[in-house]
Design a protein around this motif. Sequence first.
Motif, PDB file in Angstrom:
ATOM      1  N   MET A 212       1.042   5.494  17.080  1.00  0.00           N
ATOM      2  CA  MET A 212       0.277   5.418  15.834  1.00  0.00           C
ATOM      3  C   MET A 212       0.647   4.211  14.986  1.00  0.00           C
ATOM      4  N   ARG A 213      -0.379   3.510  14.485  1.00  0.00           N
ATOM      5  CA  ARG A 213      -0.215   2.439  13.504  1.00  0.00           C
ATOM      6  C   ARG A 213      -1.221   2.682  12.380  1.00  0.00           C
ATOM      7  N   VAL A 214      -0.889   2.247  11.176  1.00  0.00           N
ATOM      8  CA  VAL A 214      -1.758   2.456  10.016  1.00  0.00           C
ATOM      9  C   VAL A 214      -2.191   1.106   9.469  1.00  0.00           C
ATOM     10  N   VAL A 215      -3.475   0.981   9.157  1.00  0.00           N
ATOM     11  CA  VAL A 215      -4.012  -0.252   8.580  1.00  0.00           C
ATOM     12  C   VAL A 215      -4.593   0.060   7.203  1.00  0.00           C
ATOM     13  N   LEU A 216      -4.068  -0.605   6.181  1.00  0.00           N
ATOM     14  CA  LEU A 216      -4.634  -0.516   4.836  1.00  0.00           C
ATOM     15  C   LEU A 216      -5.624  -1.670   4.704  1.00  0.00           C
ATOM     16  N   ASN A 217      -6.893  -1.358   4.901  1.00  0.00           N
ATOM     17  CA  ASN A 217      -7.938  -2.376   5.006  1.00  0.00           C
ATOM     18  C   ASN A 217      -8.557  -2.689   3.636  1.00  0.00           C
ATOM     19  N   LYS A 218      -9.294  -3.807   3.582  1.00  0.00           N
ATOM     20  CA  LYS A 218     -10.001  -4.249   2.373  1.00  0.00           C
ATOM     21  C   LYS A 218      -9.030  -4.494   1.212  1.00  0.00           C
ATOM     22  N   ALA A 219      -7.810  -4.934   1.552  1.00  0.00           N
ATOM     23  CA  ALA A 219      -6.775  -5.124   0.532  1.00  0.00           C
ATOM     24  C   ALA A 219      -7.017  -6.368  -0.320  1.00  0.00           C
ATOM     25  N   ASP A 220      -7.959  -7.245   0.087  1.00  0.00           N
ATOM     26  CA  ASP A 220      -8.237  -8.451  -0.700  1.00  0.00           C
ATOM     27  C   ASP A 220      -9.119  -8.138  -1.911  1.00  0.00           C
ATOM     28  N   GLN A 221      -9.567  -6.893  -2.031  1.00  0.00           N
ATOM     29  CA  GLN A 221     -10.479  -6.542  -3.120  1.00  0.00           C
ATOM     30  C   GLN A 221      -9.753  -6.012  -4.357  1.00  0.00           C
ATOM     31  N   ILE A 222      -8.409  -5.933  -4.275  1.00  0.00           N
ATOM     32  CA  ILE A 222      -7.641  -5.457  -5.434  1.00  0.00           C
ATOM     33  C   ILE A 222      -6.506  -6.428  -5.738  1.00  0.00           C
ATOM     34  N   SER A 223      -6.020  -6.398  -6.960  1.00  0.00           N
ATOM     35  CA  SER A 223      -4.968  -7.321  -7.387  1.00  0.00           C
ATOM     36  C   SER A 223      -3.616  -6.914  -6.783  1.00  0.00           C
ATOM     37  N   THR A 224      -2.645  -7.797  -6.914  1.00  0.00           N
ATOM     38  CA  THR A 224      -1.311  -7.536  -6.354  1.00  0.00           C
ATOM     39  C   THR A 224      -0.689  -6.288  -6.956  1.00  0.00           C
ATOM     40  N   GLN A 225      -0.812  -6.129  -8.251  1.00  0.00           N
ATOM     41  CA  GLN A 225      -0.237  -4.956  -8.924  1.00  0.00           C
ATOM     42  C   GLN A 225      -0.888  -3.667  -8.416  1.00  0.00           C
ATOM     43  N   GLN A 226      -2.213  -3.675  -8.305  1.00  0.00           N
ATOM     44  CA  GLN A 226      -2.916  -2.504  -7.787  1.00  0.00           C
ATOM     45  C   GLN A 226      -2.547  -2.230  -6.331  1.00  0.00           C
ATOM     46  N   LEU A 227      -2.374  -3.309  -5.564  1.00  0.00           N
ATOM     47  CA  LEU A 227      -2.036  -3.164  -4.148  1.00  0.00           C
ATOM     48  C   LEU A 227      -0.693  -2.474  -3.974  1.00  0.00           C
ATOM     49  N   MET A 228       0.265  -2.824  -4.815  1.00  0.00           N
ATOM     50  CA  MET A 228       1.580  -2.170  -4.749  1.00  0.00           C
ATOM     51  C   MET A 228       1.454  -0.673  -4.997  1.00  0.00           C
ATOM     52  N   ARG A 229       0.631  -0.299  -5.977  1.00  0.00           N
ATOM     53  CA  ARG A 229       0.453   1.119  -6.299  1.00  0.00           C
ATOM     54  C   ARG A 229      -0.278   1.851  -5.169  1.00  0.00           C
ATOM     55  N   VAL A 230      -1.297   1.201  -4.624  1.00  0.00           N
ATOM     56  CA  VAL A 230      -2.067   1.807  -3.535  1.00  0.00           C
ATOM     57  C   VAL A 230      -1.178   2.009  -2.302  1.00  0.00           C
ATOM     58  N   TYR A 231      -0.367   1.017  -1.987  1.00  0.00           N
ATOM     59  CA  TYR A 231       0.539   1.123  -0.833  1.00  0.00           C
ATOM     60  C   TYR A 231       1.513   2.287  -1.026  1.00  0.00           C
ATOM     61  N   GLY A 232       2.075   2.396  -2.212  1.00  0.00           N
ATOM     62  CA  GLY A 232       2.998   3.499  -2.494  1.00  0.00           C
ATOM     63  C   GLY A 232       2.320   4.851  -2.382  1.00  0.00           C
ATOM     64  N   ALA A 233       1.083   4.940  -2.905  1.00  0.00           N
ATOM     65  CA  ALA A 233       0.344   6.206  -2.841  1.00  0.00           C
ATOM     66  C   ALA A 233       0.019   6.578  -1.400  1.00  0.00           C
ATOM     67  N   LEU A 234      -0.317   5.570  -0.595  1.00  0.00           N
ATOM     68  CA  LEU A 234      -0.623   5.826   0.819  1.00  0.00           C
ATOM     69  C   LEU A 234       0.599   6.352   1.554  1.00  0.00           C
ATOM     70  N   MET A 235       1.751   5.721   1.344  1.00  0.00           N
ATOM     71  CA  MET A 235       2.973   6.158   2.012  1.00  0.00           C
ATOM     72  C   MET A 235       3.343   7.583   1.590  1.00  0.00           C
ATOM     73  N   TRP A 236       3.136   7.900   0.314  1.00  0.00           N
ATOM     74  CA  TRP A 236       3.451   9.243  -0.187  1.00  0.00           C
ATOM     75  C   TRP A 236       2.535  10.273   0.470  1.00  0.00           C
ATOM     76  N   SER A 237       1.228   9.958   0.556  1.00  0.00           N
ATOM     77  CA  SER A 237       0.257  10.886   1.145  1.00  0.00           C
ATOM     78  C   SER A 237       0.541  11.112   2.623  1.00  0.00           C
ATOM     79  N   LEU A 238       0.817  10.023   3.345  1.00  0.00           N
ATOM     80  CA  LEU A 238       1.107  10.146   4.779  1.00  0.00           C
ATOM     81  C   LEU A 238       2.391  10.923   5.019  1.00  0.00           C
ATOM     82  N   GLY A 239       3.382  10.708   4.163  1.00  0.00           N
ATOM     83  CA  GLY A 239       4.654  11.417   4.313  1.00  0.00           C
ATOM     84  C   GLY A 239       4.484  12.919   4.203  1.00  0.00           C
ATOM     85  N   LYS A 240       3.574  13.364   3.329  1.00  0.00           N
ATOM     86  CA  LYS A 240       3.325  14.795   3.166  1.00  0.00           C
ATOM     87  C   LYS A 240       2.654  15.402   4.397  1.00  0.00           C
TER      88      LYS A 240
END
Length: 538
Positions: A212-240
Amino acid sequence: MFSWSKRNGKKDPELFQNVSDGLKRLYRNKLFPLEDTYRFHDFHSPALEDADFDNKPMVLLVGQYSTGKTTFIRHLMEQDFPGMRIGPEPTTDSFIAVMHGDQDGVIPGNALVVDPKKPFRKLNAFGNAFLNRFMCAQLKNPVLESISIIDTPGILSGEKQRISRGYDFAAVLEWFAERVDRIILLFDAHKLDISDEFSEVIKALKNHEDKMRVVLNKADQISTQQLMRVYGALMWSLGKIINTPEVVRVYIGSFWAQPLLIPDNRKLFEAEEQDLFRDIQSLPRNAALRKLNDLIKRARLAKVHAYIITSLKKEMPAMFGKDSKKKELITNLGAIYEKVEKEHNISPGDFPNLKKMQDLLASQDFAKFPVMRPKLLEAVEDMLANDIARLMTLVRQEEAAMPDQMVKGGAFEGTMNGPFGLGYGEGAGEGIDELEWVVAKDKPSYDEIFYTLSPVNGKVSGATAKKEMLKSKLPNTVLGKIWALADVDKDGFLDDEEFALANHLIKVKLEGYELPAKLPPHLVPPSKREVPMTELKS
């Protein structure tokens, strides 16, 4: 051509021409008899066929609708494929196996599952509701000469959509997961909600985390600050959902050939894309090892299954009270697991899912279960203990004979060489295209430091240079490598050019780049070159 032989009792030695041939024979002669006797195929996975061992590596794309699965395939191949539809709404409503073929065209599901050369025959068990939503898109594309790609319907949310499919979506994905080499989960950076069905799918893939590999796609459509938050939220959701201490590898980027909307993270996206491409490109080289690994996992599960079935058979009464005893055994299946685990010294991780096994056992006639047949289990034990080790040697030989076997063509060729290759002209590669020595622009400031060190005969000693180089706070191991690269004439001293080079390499390392293993020609000081720079460039 490789071969290896073995003796099995009084039988003549078997000759295996290659890994695929060896896997087929081991499965047919040693593992399949155990599976067939204890009805493994009714509980876990259909029997394997020759095409399962011969097929090219497959990549399975999974994700909610509009996460860019189909666009991702098109990006890899740089070409449309038959049956392709792209849009913001749920456009892909079918499983599409994108495979190589001399003629472009589509093969419908019912015709596909009767083709012995394709590894899809056992999908027939999912019925017409699935087969009407399954097809193979064939086209002549260099990427598909090495791999096949499975596009899947977008995962929706809500009970209504799940029922309307008419087939067990999670079970189909689990079937593919057992046979593919890589599973790529795609997420849209704008909508990270993991629906009930997607959560169910991820849990169905739980035994295949290594693929398994995970791709966070369409990441160029959000700012760096938003991207950091989205990445953290994704890791939290997947961990659960995945519920393991290991972190899943997530690749961040925008996997299509359109201009970046927010180009701030271009370097990050390029590095992530190259990492993912390297992972996919390695699949043909590791395909034989993956099939061997999957056969071992299957053999271990088949052994445990046989022990469970024989334990249930042993507990059944000869005459009366069979139904009540069956219900009791199913209810207490966890205790039987523990008993089998202790009796045969088996790891708990090798046992099938308890709830799923209980559901499957409910429709079985325990009285028809076979008793223990030691010879079948001994054959599988011998396969795991001896044959697999010998076949592993053959795997290494085949890998050594095909070191350049990798996916080529399409997007994989875009940044392999030239000025748009990853890291080209950066770090130690800075100035590679320039006629002038790249260190020269900062040399005046390095010279000021050099002459404060009181050079003797135009050179400073190692001890003197060390005091200055330690100000960078880099570890001694790194500074030692920089010294070795900068002392071009290997006399144990640094002249003004070599000292400037040492400071340039320190700057390269402090900026986060790796040092070269060998000093590249464009960094060699002008006075130390055997030929002028203009001749190096010509």
